[in-house]
Design an enzyme around this catalytic site. Structure first.
Site, short mmCIF file in Angstrom:
data_model
loop_
_atom_site.label_atom_id
_atom_site.label_comp_id
_atom_site.label_asym_id
_atom_site.label_seq_id
_atom_site.Cartn_x
_atom_site.Cartn_y
_atom_site.Cartn_z
CD GLN A 514 -2.79 1.29 0.08
OE1 GLN A 514 -3.05 0.28 -0.59
NE2 GLN A 514 -3.28 2.48 -0.20
CD GLU A 515 3.11 3.77 3.76
OE1 GLU A 515 3.28 4.70 2.96
OE2 GLU A 515 2.71 3.95 4.93
CB SER A 516 6.47 2.15 -1.81
OG SER A 516 6.86 0.83 -1.45
CE1 TYR A 621 -0.51 3.09 4.42
CE2 TYR A 621 -1.25 2.59 6.64
CZ TYR A 621 -0.24 2.64 5.70
OH TYR A 621 1.02 2.25 6.04
#
Length: 662
Positions: A514-516, A621
């Site tokens: 999810q972050e990168s 998120y």
């Protein structure tokens, strides 16, 4: 330009060699002095062509384009695209249409069509405009406004409706949209009520500059009136307490309403107190509007009275945001009947969203309407999403393994690699033209079937292009390869850090996805870096905490350091959040000071807590991270856990809750 004697000699070389050398020399502007500097490779020449475009050097760009076409370079069409952009006003219709037809499957052709449509509209060439307009695939508000304006001039009734729809937005619009609105207003279609309605939308978003422009369409509005907007924005409390804006005009009432709403966001108790003193200055419709806005902000603050405030909104028409927060207030209060009724009042398209399908089913189930609930849950459980997983668990099913993957074969991958768009995408990636490479990839694969998508994702994965592999594999409908949707690169490093910090490896991978999406150079708009998107100040704090005296800011982009710091910080949030993965995930995104303030005074089901997080980014998120973790657990063979177990139950805090706004 006159050629030097050296240049003339070059031009006489056989086989076109001289012309290509001249093109290279022209590109760097050295021919006149008799020096020949030619590109080391077609890639270098292409990058020089891009520089010529950026500096608006049409002659150099043309020369480079000719040289690249002579070499049949895969990216040569981009140089034609750039040439058209630099000389679009002079380009003839036939040459543009030929280019658009030749490269109809390329994203740069669609971008060129959008820019050409703007030129055609400014020329008032509506015949050609409406011939090309249906072929435009991307959204471009400026082109949409031109289409509405041209359609009205052509007597198209549908264009009037389209123009009116364009008007009703709380966003700033391109300057050319003013022409269609002027035409609508002159024709009596855009009325004063429409101007006030849009003004409200703009004030809700505090778009003061645009609101001032819109208000100038009203009679009897001057610059002194417009200064009142700044007063209401800068100090709403003073405006209301000292009655600095009169209630005698429509503008005065709207600005006082805006000041009350603005105060409701930060000081709701004071806003209510002032409302009691001022509400008689407003008619019933305005009072309902105020309560609808006040209820929205109360729901975001998890005020237990939020549902009551929504009821006081009476006949006010609630927008999408208000409907959603009314539903969230109901689920937070455990009022399943109110939740069911709120979802039923949503527009049909909103009701069909997975989030509201799931919560409708939950509301029905909690009211013992099991058959009706299961009809929704069965359908939803077939989706490979957060809500699909929750639906499957809600029916009491044991979480099964993901279906057998479909693996692309060599022939399927060769067929994909023969696609010109895929070839351009890979070449652009090699040159680090990241936006263009992704555009080409998406465009080339937009009509692929499942087998083709899996083959395309496999190619991206083998290239180490993990984010593109994920987004491509995510699009399959019936056949899937979850190893491509949920790749686990760098596992040899990751396992060590997961063990060092006693963290669930599937959770870490779910967070990184999810972050990168495994883009090691990724950097967010706020400055977070690397696979685990660590903020610079957080990295300094972690380095000090870990005793790394030799830490330098650039180290955060190193794979090993980023994973070391990210897992350390995730362990820290887990400890701060009393071993609650849901709250720790929220803390990783929004900071460790907020998640406990979003809790209730009594234990709260994790799914309800997640759904009622005030920050839209964090809300999305946590759902994606924990949903990802489920699929990673299956991929990696880690300890099985249901999604509801991962979400857990958030303990009550027994203290006032005053979370931040979205």
């Amino acid at each position: 330009m006159q050629l030097s004697k050296f240049g003339v000699a070059l031009a006489r070389l056989p086989g076109g060699i001289g012309r290509r050398l001249i093109a290279s020399c022209l590109l760097v502007g050295l021919l006149a002095c008799g020096q020949v500097v030619h590109a080391d490779s077609p890639d270098d020449l292409f990058l020089s062509a891009r520089n010529a475009y950026n500096t608006r050097n049409l002659n150099a760009l043309t020369s480079a384009s000719q040289a690249l076409h002579a070499q049949r370079y895969i990216l040569a069409p981009y140089t034609d695209y750039w040439r058209f952009l630099l000389d679009l006003n002079q380009a003839d219709k036939a040459s543009i249409q030929a280019f658009l037809e030749q490269y109809r499957d390329a994203p740069f052709a669609d971008r060129l069509r959008g820019e050409w449509l703007k030129v055609l509209a400014r020329r008032q060439d509506w015949s050609t405009f409406f011939e090309e307009y249906p072929k435009l695939q991307r959204d471009d508000m400026a082109v949409s406004c031109y289409a509405a304006d041209g359609g009205i001039q052509q007597g198209q009734e549908s264009a009037v409706r389209e123009g009116k729809a364009l008007w009703m937005t709380g966003n700033e619009l391109p300057a050319n949209c003013g022409a269609v609105f002027e035409r609508l207003q002159t024709g009596g279609v855009l009325r004063e009520e429409d101007i006030w309605a849009r003004t409200r939308l703009l004030l809700q978003g505090s778009k003061m500059t645009v609101a001032k422009t819109v208000l100038q369409r009203l009679p009897n509005i001057d610059k002194n009136n417009l200064k009142l907007l700044d007063k209401a924005y800068q100090n709403p409390q003073q405006v209301l307490e000292k009655r600095q804006i009169s209630f005698k005009t429509r503008l005065g009432k709207e600005l006082n309403l805006y000041a009350l709403e603005r105060l409701s966001r930060s000081q709701p108790a004071l806003a209510l107190d002032l409302w009691e003193k001022l509400h008689t200055n407003f008619d019933v419709a305005d009072r309902d509007y105020f309560w609808g806005r006040f209820a929205l902000h109360a729901a975001r603050k998890h005020d237990p009275a939020a549902l009551t405030y929504f009821q006081r909104a009476g006949s006010a028409v609630l927008d999408k945001d208000q409907q959603e927060w009314k539903a969230r207030a109901a689920m937070r209060a455990g009022d399943w009947k109110a939740l069911q009724l709120t979802i039923a009042a949503m527009p049909e398209s909103q009701q069909e969203e997975q989030v509201w399908q799931y919560w409708k089913a939950r509301a029905l189930k909690e009211q013992k309407q099991i058959v009706a609930a299961n009809l929704i849950l069965v359908k939803l459980s077939k989706e490979n999403t957060y809500y699909g997983l929750l639906a499957e668990e809600e029916m009491g099913d044991v979480i099964t393994a993901t279906p057998a993957p479909y693996k692309a074969n060599a022939e399927e991958m060769r067929a994909v690699l023969d696609n010109a768009g895929i070839q351009r995408a890979l070449a652009l990636r090699r040159l680090e033209m990241r936006t263009e490479s992704r555009d080409e990839w998406r465009y080339a694969s937009r009509d692929f079937d499942d087998k083709q998508l899996i083959a395309t994702a496999e190619i991206a994965f083998r290239e180490g292009w993990y984010d593109v592999a994920i987004s491509t594999a995510d699009r399959t409908k019936l056949l899937h390869d979850f190893a491509l949707r949920y790749p686990a690169p760098y596992r040899d490093i990751m396992q060590g850090y997961a063990a060092d910090n006693s963290l669930d490896e599937a959770w870490i991978y779910g967070l990184i996805r999810q972050e990168s999406r495994f883009v090691s150079w990724a950097k967010s708009v706020v400055g977070a870096s690397g696979l685990m998107q660590v903020m610079p100040e957080t990295a300094k704090w972690i380095a000090k905490r870990m005793g790394m005296g030799d830490y330098k800011p650039a180290m955060i982009n190193q794979l090993d350091t980023n994973l070391k710091f990210g897992t350390h910080y995730l362990r820290y949030t887990m400890d701060r959040m009393d071993q609650q993965p849901l709250m720790a995930t929220a803390a990783y995104n929004a900071g460790p000071g907020r998640p406990k303030r979003w809790a209730s005074d009594k234990p709260l089901e994790g799914a309800v807590y997640a759904e009622t997080i005030p920050f839209s980014e964090t809300r999305d998120y946590v759902k994606k991270v924990l949903g990802n973790s489920m699929y990673y657990s299956q991929q990696l063979g880690t300890k099985p856990q249901s999604l509801k177990q991962r979400l857990g139950v958030v303990p009550g805090v027994g203290e006032p809750i005053n979370p931040e706004q979205d």
